[in-house]
Design a protein around this motif. Structure first.
Motif: not given
Ligand code: SF4
Length: 462
Positions: A434-445, A5-10
């Protein structure tokens, strides 16, 4: 060693940002889309044809124990031999026995994903037997030492310039050779091999129960040469390829051709029902069909997911998939890539190691929409995810995360027990990777809507 799975992601990460790769794939899939739109427009009622294909495949899978012996009896009656192989090792051993019995040294192959599945070329090479691919696309990837990139078009990831360079380096053809010149060169090189080969090996697009035949479909005529010139022909076919009757080809051949390449019908369609008979002039002296399980009965045992076995390997779902188009066929590192690979591989090769493929999807549903066998692919992806979760194959952190989320979501007071800051901390801790490095995590108010509402109500009352 890195986990699958890690290889797949890379690899996905690398490929998705490889602009050259994207250009070639978009170009080739673009051409495919134009051809397929034209191909499927020839159906008077495509939806009905797809429904019928689905119904026939359903009947076959529910009665596999009847159709397979029927095929076997009919094929044997005409002098053919049937071998049942539980897994890749058994299939390899049987093939080697047949070759050794004939003292064979060379094999000529037509395109077959089942032979890829059992890593036949490598296996034969290790035993000193030359095994040569005769389909042009397969021949090209074999020269490069690569597996097929796509189940229908193995060299889809290569531009004509790259192929011209490969032939220039290997065979001295002009660096700017045209596709016609390159095809001519391959033809010259391969022709002589058909004549010399001791054994011909093919797959089978369909197994026909009522006549005991295999049906082959191709565009280059190479499968015909592979199955008729050598004295022995071995066909390795997955047990799910069975159809009840020869009359069903009337439906399946056009469905496969139109969805696979956009043709009304593929150029060469062959039905083989055993070795050469005394009154015939052509054909092998011996013909074997190896019926390959290799995990298929595991999938058959899954009542809800056995639909995956209805696949006729047209490749349409790969070409439609936004994930496949970005990460490419090699990234999956499995014989069957794209959506169909993602739903069947966890059952063929193990949920633990390959469950990640069922998550590699946006669930847009395009794969299900284009499938000529009407396989509910995106539902199968969800069912695989459910199975991975219920059998605790997912990472512990993910399980803990979802448990906390569930507990919190069940009661408003629990949700509001901690503020936004702490919630953001836990989200990052548990889901950042799992969210990935190219996406900003949503911020909870900082404060929930319910709390703000309560506060406002209180302020208004005072
Ligand atoms: S799952 Fe459907 S669309 Fe995909 S390869 Fe199989 S038959 Fe074709």
């Amino acid at each position: 060693m890195m986990k699958t799975a890690d290889e797949f992601l890379v690899k996905s990460d690398e490929k998705a940002f490889d602009l050259g790769h994207r250009k070639t794939i978009n170009h080739n899939i673009g051409k495919y889309n134009v051809a397929v739109t034209r191909g499927i427009s020839r159906f008077e009622n495509l939806e009905n044809s797809k429904k019928k294909a689905h119904a026939i495949k359903w009947r076959v899978m529910e009665n596999l124990d009847k159709y397979l012996p029927e095929f076997e009896a009919n094929f044997q009656r005409r002098g053919g031999k049937v071998i049942w192989a539980n897994d890749a090792a058994e299939a390899q051993k049987e093939i080697l026995n047949i070759i050794n019995k004939r003292n064979g040294k060379t094999v000529i192959k037509s395109k077959s994903m089942t032979t890829e599945e059992i890593h036949l070329n490598d296996f034969l090479g290790e035993h000193g037997i030359e095994s040569l691919e005769s389909d042009l696309g397969e021949y090209i990837v074999q020269l490069l030492g690569q597996p097929p990139y796509h189940i229908v078009t193995p060299a889809m990831h290569l531009s004509k310039e790259e192929i011209a360079k490969l032939f220039h380096d290997r065979f001295g053809t002009p660096i700017d050779a045209t596709p016609q010149q390159l095809t001519q060169k391959a033809r010259e090189l391969l022709r002589e091999k058909y004549l010399r080969a001791d054994i011909g090996i093919s797959g089978g697009n369909f197994l026909i129960a009522d006549t005991g035949s295999i049906a082959l479909t191709e565009n280059e005529g190479n499968a015909r040469l592979c199955t008729t010139f050598p004295k022995v022909h071995i066909a390795i076919v997955g047990i799910e390829k069975i159809i009840p009757s020869m009359a069903d080809l009337d439906l399946f051949w056009p469905l496969l051709a139109s969805h696979g390449t956009g043709q009304n019908l593929t150029v060469y369609n062959t039905i083989l029902s055993g070795p050469r008979r005394p009154e015939e002039t052509d054909g092998p002296e011996e013909m074997y069909v190896i019926l390959l399980d290799n995990g298929r009965t595991n999938l058959l045992a899954q009542k809800e997911q056995r639909q995956g076995l209805y696949c006729i390997r047209c490749g349409a779902c790969l070409n439609a998939c936004p994930v496949y188009k970005n990460i490419g066929g090699h990234t999956y590192d499995t014989t069957y890539s794209g959506p169909i690979g993602s739903i069947i591989t966890p059952h063929l090769k193990g949920m633990k190691e390959f469950k990640h493929l069922s998550y590699a999807s946006s669930l847009c549903g395009k794969c299900s929409e284009v499938c000529p066998a009407k396989i509910d692919i995106h539902k199968m992806l969800l069912l695989n995810r459910r199975d991975a979760a219920t059998t605790h194959e997912n990472p512990k952190t993910e399980e803990i995360g979802w448990k906390m989320w569930k507990t919190g979501m069940q009661k408003r007071s629990r949700m509001d027990m901690v503020g936004g800051k702490l919630k953001n901390f836990f989200m990052k801790l548990l889901f950042r990777k799992s969210w990935g490095k190219y996406r900003e995590m949503p911020e909870v108010a900082p404060k929930s809507f319910a709390r703000l509402y309560e506060e406002k109500k209180k302020a208004d009352n005072n």
